[in-house]
Motif scaffolding. Structure first.
Motif, PDB file in Angstrom:
ATOM      1  N   LYS A   6      -1.345   7.103   4.675  1.00  0.00           N
ATOM      2  CA  LYS A   6      -0.568   7.087   5.916  1.00  0.00           C
ATOM      3  C   LYS A   6       0.663   7.974   5.780  1.00  0.00           C
ATOM      4  O   LYS A   6       0.949   8.780   6.651  1.00  0.00           O
ATOM      5  CB  LYS A   6      -0.155   5.667   6.292  1.00  0.00           C
ATOM      6  CG  LYS A   6       0.693   5.653   7.560  1.00  0.00           C
ATOM      7  CD  LYS A   6       0.434   4.511   8.447  1.00  0.00           C
ATOM      8  CE  LYS A   6       1.176   4.701   9.756  1.00  0.00           C
ATOM      9  NZ  LYS A   6       1.250   3.510  10.523  1.00  0.00           N
ATOM     10  N   TYR A   7       1.421   7.819   4.682  1.00  0.00           N
ATOM     11  CA  TYR A   7       2.617   8.626   4.439  1.00  0.00           C
ATOM     12  C   TYR A   7       2.464   9.351   3.103  1.00  0.00           C
ATOM     13  O   TYR A   7       2.021   8.765   2.118  1.00  0.00           O
ATOM     14  CB  TYR A   7       3.875   7.757   4.381  1.00  0.00           C
ATOM     15  CG  TYR A   7       4.157   6.995   5.642  1.00  0.00           C
ATOM     16  CD1 TYR A   7       4.619   7.647   6.784  1.00  0.00           C
ATOM     17  CD2 TYR A   7       3.971   5.620   5.715  1.00  0.00           C
ATOM     18  CE1 TYR A   7       4.884   6.946   7.947  1.00  0.00           C
ATOM     19  CE2 TYR A   7       4.228   4.916   6.872  1.00  0.00           C
ATOM     20  CZ  TYR A   7       4.685   5.586   7.984  1.00  0.00           C
ATOM     21  OH  TYR A   7       4.944   4.892   9.135  1.00  0.00           O
ATOM     22  N   SER A  32      -2.512  11.456   8.282  1.00  0.00           N
ATOM     23  CA  SER A  32      -1.448  11.294   7.293  1.00  0.00           C
ATOM     24  C   SER A  32      -0.202  12.025   7.756  1.00  0.00           C
ATOM     25  O   SER A  32      -0.295  13.089   8.363  1.00  0.00           O
ATOM     26  CB  SER A  32      -1.885  11.863   5.948  1.00  0.00           C
ATOM     27  OG  SER A  32      -3.028  11.207   5.485  1.00  0.00           O
ATOM     28  N   TYR A  33       0.956  11.465   7.456  1.00  0.00           N
ATOM     29  CA  TYR A  33       2.233  12.062   7.829  1.00  0.00           C
ATOM     30  C   TYR A  33       2.979  12.473   6.569  1.00  0.00           C
ATOM     31  O   TYR A  33       3.218  11.645   5.697  1.00  0.00           O
ATOM     32  CB  TYR A  33       3.093  11.071   8.620  1.00  0.00           C
ATOM     33  CG  TYR A  33       2.426  10.587   9.876  1.00  0.00           C
ATOM     34  CD1 TYR A  33       2.426  11.363  11.026  1.00  0.00           C
ATOM     35  CD2 TYR A  33       1.783   9.349   9.912  1.00  0.00           C
ATOM     36  CE1 TYR A  33       1.809  10.923  12.189  1.00  0.00           C
ATOM     37  CE2 TYR A  33       1.164   8.902  11.065  1.00  0.00           C
ATOM     38  CZ  TYR A  33       1.173   9.695  12.199  1.00  0.00           C
ATOM     39  OH  TYR A  33       0.554   9.259  13.339  1.00  0.00           O
ATOM     40  N   ARG A  35       6.264  13.241   4.852  1.00  0.00           N
ATOM     41  CA  ARG A  35       7.648  12.845   5.112  1.00  0.00           C
ATOM     42  C   ARG A  35       8.525  13.305   3.950  1.00  0.00           C
ATOM     43  O   ARG A  35       8.056  13.418   2.822  1.00  0.00           O
ATOM     44  CB  ARG A  35       7.751  11.312   5.249  1.00  0.00           C
ATOM     45  CG  ARG A  35       6.842  10.700   6.285  1.00  0.00           C
ATOM     46  CD  ARG A  35       7.112  11.140   7.714  1.00  0.00           C
ATOM     47  NE  ARG A  35       8.507  10.924   8.013  1.00  0.00           N
ATOM     48  CZ  ARG A  35       9.271  11.798   8.652  1.00  0.00           C
ATOM     49  NH1 ARG A  35       8.794  12.935   9.068  1.00  0.00           N
ATOM     50  NH2 ARG A  35      10.532  11.530   8.875  1.00  0.00           N
ATOM     51  N   TYR A  68      10.061   2.956   9.024  1.00  0.00           N
ATOM     52  CA  TYR A  68       9.259   2.291   7.998  1.00  0.00           C
ATOM     53  C   TYR A  68       9.306   0.769   8.113  1.00  0.00           C
ATOM     54  O   TYR A  68       8.977   0.066   7.164  1.00  0.00           O
ATOM     55  CB  TYR A  68       9.724   2.727   6.608  1.00  0.00           C
ATOM     56  CG  TYR A  68       9.608   4.222   6.404  1.00  0.00           C
ATOM     57  CD1 TYR A  68       8.366   4.830   6.303  1.00  0.00           C
ATOM     58  CD2 TYR A  68      10.736   5.016   6.338  1.00  0.00           C
ATOM     59  CE1 TYR A  68       8.253   6.200   6.134  1.00  0.00           C
ATOM     60  CE2 TYR A  68      10.635   6.377   6.164  1.00  0.00           C
ATOM     61  CZ  TYR A  68       9.393   6.964   6.065  1.00  0.00           C
ATOM     62  OH  TYR A  68       9.291   8.322   5.893  1.00  0.00           O
TER      63      TYR A  68
END
Length: 136
Positions: A6-7, A32-33, A35, A68
């Motif tokens: 996801k991250y 997916s990110y 960050r 988050y």
């Protein structure tokens, strides 16, 4: 149930090697990110007992309020964390939702995410003898 990224947080070590911290969500099927990290991650080893656990602590940069907040969940296995180097998993654990907090300031700000491998919890359990030696 399977986990999916996801991250993703990418960083370079002092020696110039590229690493990646991935937060994987159980049952997730989205994109997916990537960050930014707010600082350097820290991998620790708990040396207090015969069974040593490890934890990974890293600052994730929030660009919007509550970015988050979903990590705060009653399911301790909802979010898996992996430390990777060139696709190889070097460390794996789960996010500790009870250790998550956000400051009450305007973004951007850093949120410290802590994940543990769970081995340190084994010292709380008694085990049946396995052979000649046992740890109690």
């Amino acid at each position: 149930m399977n986990y999916q990224d996801k991250y993703l947080f990418r960083f370079f070590s002092d020696s110039g090697h590229e690493y990646e911290i991935a937060i994987l969500k159980k049952g997730y099927s989205g994109e997916s990110y990537v960050r930014p990290l707010g600082g350097s991650p820290l991998l620790r080893r708990d040396r207090s007992e015969n069974i040593c656990g490890t934890s990974l602590e890293f600052p994730a940069e929030c660009v919007i309020d509550g970015e988050y907040a979903e990590l705060f969940t009653p399911d301790p296995t909802m979010y898996k964390v992996e430390l990777r180097n060139s696709g190889t998993v070097l460390w794996r654990g789960f996010v500790c939702p009870e250790l998550y907090s956000e400051p009450d300031i305007a973004p951007p700000y850093d949120v410290t995410v802590t994940a543990v491998d769970g081995l340190g919890e084994l010292k709380r359990h008694d085990f049946d003898p396995q052979g000649e030696d046992s740890i109690y």
